[in-house]
Motif scaffolding. Sequence first.
Motif, PDB file in Angstrom:
ATOM      1  N   GLU A  38       0.732  -1.317   0.051  1.00  0.00           N
ATOM      2  CA  GLU A  38       0.078   0.042   0.032  1.00  0.00           C
ATOM      3  C   GLU A  38       0.968   1.365  -0.063  1.00  0.00           C
ATOM      4  OE1 GLU A  38      -2.819  -0.130   3.077  1.00  0.00           O
ATOM      5  OE2 GLU A  38      -3.616  -2.357   2.552  1.00  0.00           O
ATOM      6  N   TYR A  39       1.964   0.993   0.428  1.00  0.00           N
ATOM      7  CA  TYR A  39       2.946   2.522   0.414  1.00  0.00           C
ATOM      8  C   TYR A  39       4.476   1.640   0.100  1.00  0.00           C
ATOM      9  CZ  TYR A  39       3.395   0.583   5.202  1.00  0.00           C
ATOM     10  OH  TYR A  39       3.669  -0.174   6.276  1.00  0.00           O
ATOM     11  N   GLY A  40       5.270   2.656  -0.171  1.00  0.00           N
ATOM     12  CA  GLY A  40       6.720   2.186  -0.237  1.00  0.00           C
ATOM     13  C   GLY A  40       7.502   2.196   0.876  1.00  0.00           C
ATOM     14  N   ALA A  41       8.444   0.974   0.869  1.00  0.00           N
ATOM     15  CA  ALA A  41       9.500   0.851   2.172  1.00  0.00           C
ATOM     16  C   ALA A  41      10.746   1.714   1.750  1.00  0.00           C
ATOM     17  CB  ALA A  41       9.688  -0.465   2.144  1.00  0.00           C
ATOM     18  N   ASP A  42      11.352   2.176   2.750  1.00  0.00           N
ATOM     19  CA  ASP A  42      12.593   3.099   2.609  1.00  0.00           C
ATOM     20  C   ASP A  42      13.656   2.007   2.034  1.00  0.00           C
ATOM     21  OD1 ASP A  42      11.070   5.048   3.653  1.00  0.00           O
ATOM     22  OD2 ASP A  42      11.922   4.927   5.689  1.00  0.00           O
ATOM     23  N   THR A  43      13.579   0.694   2.277  1.00  0.00           N
ATOM     24  CA  THR A  43      14.728  -0.051   1.778  1.00  0.00           C
ATOM     25  C   THR A  43      14.614  -1.396   1.080  1.00  0.00           C
ATOM     26  OG1 THR A  43      14.990  -1.447   3.462  1.00  0.00           O
ATOM     27  CG2 THR A  43      16.368   0.692   3.756  1.00  0.00           C
ATOM     28  N   TYR A  44      15.182  -1.651   0.323  1.00  0.00           N
ATOM     29  CA  TYR A  44      14.984  -3.060  -0.559  1.00  0.00           C
ATOM     30  C   TYR A  44      14.655  -4.158   0.481  1.00  0.00           C
ATOM     31  CZ  TYR A  44      15.455  -7.004  -3.561  1.00  0.00           C
ATOM     32  OH  TYR A  44      15.168  -8.261  -4.223  1.00  0.00           O
ATOM     33  N   GLU A  45      15.561  -4.300   1.524  1.00  0.00           N
ATOM     34  CA  GLU A  45      15.388  -5.254   2.614  1.00  0.00           C
ATOM     35  C   GLU A  45      13.825  -5.148   3.149  1.00  0.00           C
ATOM     36  OE1 GLU A  45      18.113  -3.282   1.993  1.00  0.00           O
ATOM     37  OE2 GLU A  45      19.608  -4.846   1.416  1.00  0.00           O
ATOM     38  N   ALA A  46      13.589  -3.962   3.481  1.00  0.00           N
ATOM     39  CA  ALA A  46      12.196  -3.930   4.205  1.00  0.00           C
ATOM     40  C   ALA A  46      11.019  -4.355   3.342  1.00  0.00           C
ATOM     41  CB  ALA A  46      12.135  -2.349   4.664  1.00  0.00           C
ATOM     42  N   ALA A  47      10.969  -4.014   1.945  1.00  0.00           N
ATOM     43  CA  ALA A  47      10.127  -4.370   1.232  1.00  0.00           C
ATOM     44  C   ALA A  47      10.115  -5.865   0.972  1.00  0.00           C
ATOM     45  CB  ALA A  47      10.261  -3.555  -0.370  1.00  0.00           C
ATOM     46  N   LEU A  48      11.380  -6.438   0.734  1.00  0.00           N
ATOM     47  CA  LEU A  48      11.453  -8.049   0.687  1.00  0.00           C
ATOM     48  C   LEU A  48      11.004  -8.640   1.637  1.00  0.00           C
ATOM     49  CD1 LEU A  48      12.514 -10.304  -1.049  1.00  0.00           C
ATOM     50  CD2 LEU A  48      14.963  -9.784   0.078  1.00  0.00           C
ATOM     51  N   ALA A  49      11.223  -8.176   2.939  1.00  0.00           N
ATOM     52  CA  ALA A  49      10.911  -8.939   4.217  1.00  0.00           C
ATOM     53  C   ALA A  49       9.375  -8.616   4.212  1.00  0.00           C
ATOM     54  CB  ALA A  49      11.256  -8.010   5.287  1.00  0.00           C
ATOM     55  N   ALA A  50       8.711  -7.612   4.117  1.00  0.00           N
ATOM     56  CA  ALA A  50       7.303  -7.345   4.152  1.00  0.00           C
ATOM     57  C   ALA A  50       6.640  -8.310   3.068  1.00  0.00           C
ATOM     58  CB  ALA A  50       6.809  -5.900   3.936  1.00  0.00           C
ATOM     59  N   GLY A  51       7.002  -8.175   1.897  1.00  0.00           N
ATOM     60  CA  GLY A  51       6.649  -9.018   0.602  1.00  0.00           C
ATOM     61  C   GLY A  51       6.609 -10.463   1.036  1.00  0.00           C
ATOM     62  N   THR A  52       7.824 -11.053   1.889  1.00  0.00           N
ATOM     63  CA  THR A  52       7.858 -12.376   2.133  1.00  0.00           C
ATOM     64  C   THR A  52       6.929 -12.851   2.931  1.00  0.00           C
ATOM     65  OG1 THR A  52      10.157 -12.347   1.538  1.00  0.00           O
ATOM     66  CG2 THR A  52       9.439 -14.029   2.933  1.00  0.00           C
ATOM     67  N   ARG A  53       6.579 -12.109   4.082  1.00  0.00           N
ATOM     68  CA  ARG A  53       5.431 -12.477   5.139  1.00  0.00           C
ATOM     69  C   ARG A  53       4.220 -12.438   4.465  1.00  0.00           C
ATOM     70  NH1 ARG A  53       8.255  -8.191   8.145  1.00  0.00           N
ATOM     71  NH2 ARG A  53       6.646  -6.670   7.492  1.00  0.00           N
ATOM     72  N   ILE A  54       3.832 -11.506   3.664  1.00  0.00           N
ATOM     73  CA  ILE A  54       2.445 -11.612   2.699  1.00  0.00           C
ATOM     74  C   ILE A  54       2.454 -12.803   1.941  1.00  0.00           C
ATOM     75  CG2 ILE A  54       0.827 -10.580   1.325  1.00  0.00           C
ATOM     76  CD1 ILE A  54       0.883  -9.235   3.986  1.00  0.00           C
ATOM     77  N   MET A  55       3.551 -13.229   1.231  1.00  0.00           N
ATOM     78  CA  MET A  55       3.863 -14.323   0.463  1.00  0.00           C
ATOM     79  C   MET A  55       3.432 -15.563   1.209  1.00  0.00           C
ATOM     80  SD  MET A  55       6.448 -15.546  -2.403  1.00  0.00           S
ATOM     81  CE  MET A  55       7.854 -15.569  -1.259  1.00  0.00           C
ATOM     82  N   ASP A  56       4.258 -15.806   2.076  1.00  0.00           N
ATOM     83  CA  ASP A  56       4.373 -16.937   3.087  1.00  0.00           C
ATOM     84  C   ASP A  56       2.860 -17.081   3.545  1.00  0.00           C
ATOM     85  OD1 ASP A  56       6.791 -17.589   2.814  1.00  0.00           O
ATOM     86  OD2 ASP A  56       7.369 -16.711   5.000  1.00  0.00           O
ATOM     87  N   ALA A  57       2.004 -15.977   4.046  1.00  0.00           N
ATOM     88  CA  ALA A  57       0.489 -16.373   4.610  1.00  0.00           C
ATOM     89  C   ALA A  57      -0.303 -16.509   3.310  1.00  0.00           C
ATOM     90  CB  ALA A  57       0.099 -14.772   5.078  1.00  0.00           C
ATOM     91  N   GLU A  58      -0.092 -16.214   2.146  1.00  0.00           N
ATOM     92  CA  GLU A  58      -0.826 -16.533   0.947  1.00  0.00           C
ATOM     93  C   GLU A  58      -0.551 -17.868   0.540  1.00  0.00           C
ATOM     94  OE1 GLU A  58      -3.498 -15.384  -1.829  1.00  0.00           O
ATOM     95  OE2 GLU A  58      -2.682 -14.130  -0.475  1.00  0.00           O
ATOM     96  N   ILE A  59       0.593 -18.256   0.827  1.00  0.00           N
ATOM     97  CA  ILE A  59       1.008 -19.689   0.349  1.00  0.00           C
ATOM     98  C   ILE A  59       0.307 -20.734   1.450  1.00  0.00           C
ATOM     99  CG2 ILE A  59       2.687 -21.472   0.672  1.00  0.00           C
ATOM    100  CD1 ILE A  59       4.608 -19.299  -0.739  1.00  0.00           C
ATOM    101  N   ARG A  60       0.171 -20.254   2.848  1.00  0.00           N
ATOM    102  CA  ARG A  60      -0.457 -21.179   4.065  1.00  0.00           C
ATOM    103  C   ARG A  60      -1.816 -20.991   3.787  1.00  0.00           C
ATOM    104  NH1 ARG A  60       3.387 -18.306   7.241  1.00  0.00           N
ATOM    105  NH2 ARG A  60       1.630 -16.714   7.887  1.00  0.00           N
ATOM    106  N   LYS A  61      -2.280 -20.034   3.227  1.00  0.00           N
ATOM    107  CA  LYS A  61      -3.830 -19.908   2.923  1.00  0.00           C
ATOM    108  C   LYS A  61      -4.352 -20.909   2.028  1.00  0.00           C
ATOM    109  CE  LYS A  61      -5.668 -16.575   0.699  1.00  0.00           C
ATOM    110  NZ  LYS A  61      -5.968 -15.284   0.312  1.00  0.00           N
ATOM    111  N   ASN A  62      -3.443 -20.826   0.797  1.00  0.00           N
ATOM    112  CA  ASN A  62      -3.622 -21.896  -0.165  1.00  0.00           C
ATOM    113  C   ASN A  62      -3.698 -23.189   0.237  1.00  0.00           C
ATOM    114  OD1 ASN A  62      -4.657 -19.779  -2.168  1.00  0.00           O
ATOM    115  ND2 ASN A  62      -2.516 -19.314  -2.551  1.00  0.00           N
ATOM    116  N   VAL A  63      -2.647 -23.474   1.073  1.00  0.00           N
ATOM    117  CA  VAL A  63      -2.307 -24.968   1.338  1.00  0.00           C
ATOM    118  C   VAL A  63      -3.449 -25.572   2.310  1.00  0.00           C
ATOM    119  CG1 VAL A  63      -0.728 -26.673   2.533  1.00  0.00           C
ATOM    120  CG2 VAL A  63       0.074 -24.940   0.812  1.00  0.00           C
ATOM    121  N   GLU A  64      -3.790 -24.616   3.374  1.00  0.00           N
ATOM    122  CA  GLU A  64      -4.647 -25.173   4.338  1.00  0.00           C
ATOM    123  C   GLU A  64      -6.098 -25.247   4.034  1.00  0.00           C
ATOM    124  OE1 GLU A  64      -3.830 -22.177   7.574  1.00  0.00           O
ATOM    125  OE2 GLU A  64      -1.794 -22.912   7.986  1.00  0.00           O
ATOM    126  N   ALA A  65      -6.683 -24.280   3.258  1.00  0.00           N
ATOM    127  CA  ALA A  65      -7.785 -24.229   2.627  1.00  0.00           C
ATOM    128  C   ALA A  65      -8.249 -25.556   2.332  1.00  0.00           C
ATOM    129  CB  ALA A  65      -7.998 -23.067   1.687  1.00  0.00           C
TER     130      ALA A  65
END
Length: 72
Positions: A38-65
Amino acid sequence: MKNPIKLVIDEPAPGSFIWTLLETDAGGAPRKVLRSAEYGADTYEAALAAGTRIMDAEIRKNVEAPAQRNSS
């Protein structure tokens, strides 16, 4: 899991990094945007960490459903 998910980090403006989760086909070509920051992160690493958390949640949602549907 339905289709592969790809995490992409872009820098649309200097010092502002945006993550995007893309649903891809079997060959890795993007098919549609699943979610994006929804907004930009100050560093590549912060964006990568945030995106990875969301990706993990999306994968868990698709596997658990499917497991929940099969146990009913």
